[in-house]
Design a protein around this motif. Structure first.
Motif, PDB file in Angstrom:
ATOM      1  N   LYS A  15       0.848  -1.190   0.000  1.00 55.69           N
ATOM      2  CA  LYS A  15       0.000   0.000   0.000  1.00 55.69           C
ATOM      3  C   LYS A  15       0.886   1.244   0.000  1.00 55.69           C
ATOM      4  O   LYS A  15       1.781   1.375   0.842  1.00 55.69           O
ATOM      5  N   GLU A  31      -2.031   6.201  -0.551  1.00 58.19           N
ATOM      6  CA  GLU A  31      -3.241   5.374  -0.507  1.00 58.19           C
ATOM      7  C   GLU A  31      -3.690   5.143   0.931  1.00 58.19           C
ATOM      8  O   GLU A  31      -4.897   5.128   1.217  1.00 58.19           O
ATOM      9  N   SER A  79      -7.351   6.424   2.199  1.00 61.46           N
ATOM     10  CA  SER A  79      -8.280   5.463   2.791  1.00 61.46           C
ATOM     11  C   SER A  79      -8.698   5.876   4.197  1.00 61.46           C
ATOM     12  O   SER A  79      -9.822   5.589   4.633  1.00 61.46           O
ATOM     13  N   LYS A 103     -13.121   8.064   5.543  1.00 57.05           N
ATOM     14  CA  LYS A 103     -14.056   7.651   6.588  1.00 57.05           C
ATOM     15  C   LYS A 103     -14.886   8.816   7.122  1.00 57.05           C
ATOM     16  O   LYS A 103     -15.826   8.615   7.902  1.00 57.05           O
ATOM     17  N   MET A 123      -8.831   5.104  -6.030  1.00 60.26           N
ATOM     18  CA  MET A 123      -9.369   5.379  -4.696  1.00 60.26           C
ATOM     19  C   MET A 123     -10.737   6.055  -4.737  1.00 60.26           C
ATOM     20  O   MET A 123     -11.380   6.226  -3.701  1.00 60.26           O
ATOM     21  N   GLN A 161      -5.155   1.645   9.690  1.00 61.35           N
ATOM     22  CA  GLN A 161      -6.274   2.552   9.963  1.00 61.35           C
ATOM     23  C   GLN A 161      -6.302   2.982  11.432  1.00 61.35           C
ATOM     24  O   GLN A 161      -7.225   3.670  11.859  1.00 61.35           O
TER      25      GLN A 161
END
Length: 234
Positions: A27, A31, A35, A39, A66, A217
């Motif tokens: 990744k 990116e 990501s 959210k 994306m 994350q």
């Protein structure tokens, strides 16, 4: 009133060229950042702004993959590029994230936006007085105030650094510095991606994160907890 989150990125960094394309477990850093911010459910449009240079063509593929927008413009004038992007997509409120902050936290960004709408300042920032870890900072301001800053922008650095004029002329712009709550307070910690040593540190930390049953994350609060449990890690 439309709200846009803008990620400013380019591959021409002299300190660490193509740093946004560096990887962790297949990744890219850019990116991971995208990501994370996707959210946020308060954003009308996500836009990556970059230059017209060939070396930045790769961002066309990344943004398509994306699912976000892209705007390309003059390589030397970051401020004008951001303004033209906001005008092109008809964005009133700009949330600015530099792409050298791969760990940007959606919860911090949401809190900043809500506070900005409440305070009605020219700009809300988290780094006029640094209380959040470096690499989690965010700026919020309007397209109209960005345009007002043009008349005061005389030097090269005034155009390279989007928010500099806001801070240089506090009597002309109403400033508000968002202070980190206790759970986010660690101003000496840095996860900025500027040098090769920063990339190696981020990779090492992400490996530690996976060992603690988290992934890329992970939020700022959990990051600080891990750092406190591993004080000698860096």
């Amino acid at each position: 009133m439309s709200i846009g989150l803008f990620i400013v990125a380019r591959n021409g960094s002299s300190r660490l060229p193509k740093k946004h394309l560096l990887k962790f477990r297949n990744k890219k850093m850019i990116e991971i950042l995208i990501s994370r911010v996707l959210k946020i459910n308060l954003i009308d449009r996500y836009i990556l702004t970059t230059t017209n240079k060939k070396q930045d063509d790769i961002f066309e593929k990344i943004t398509k993959k994306m699912g976000i927008s892209i705007f390309r413009g003059n390589s030397a004038n970051v401020k004008k590029r951001l303004y033209l992007a906001s005008k092109h997509f008809n964005i009133d409120i700009i949330i600015l994230i530099n792409a050298d902050r791969p760990f940007s936290d959606p919860n911090i960004i949401k809190s900043a936006l809500k506070l900005y709408l409440k305070k009605k300042s020219s700009i809300l920032t988290t780094h006029l007085n640094q209380t959040f870890p470096k690499g989690f900072d965010v700026d919020v301001f309007t397209r109209n105030d960005l345009l007002k800053s043009f008349n005061l922008s005389k030097k090269k650095e005034d155009w390279e650094h989007v928010t500099k004029i806001f801070f240089d002329y506090p009597k002309k712009f109403k400033l508000y510095n968002m202070t980190a709550p206790k759970k986010y307070y660690m101003p000496n910690l840095s996860f900025l991606l500027d040098y090769k040593k920063d990339y190696l540190k981020i990779k090492r930390f992400l490996n530690l994160v996976h060992k603690n049953n988290f992934n890329e994350q992970i939020g700022c609060e959990e990051i600080i907890k891990i750092i406190k449990k591993n004080p000698n890690f860096f």
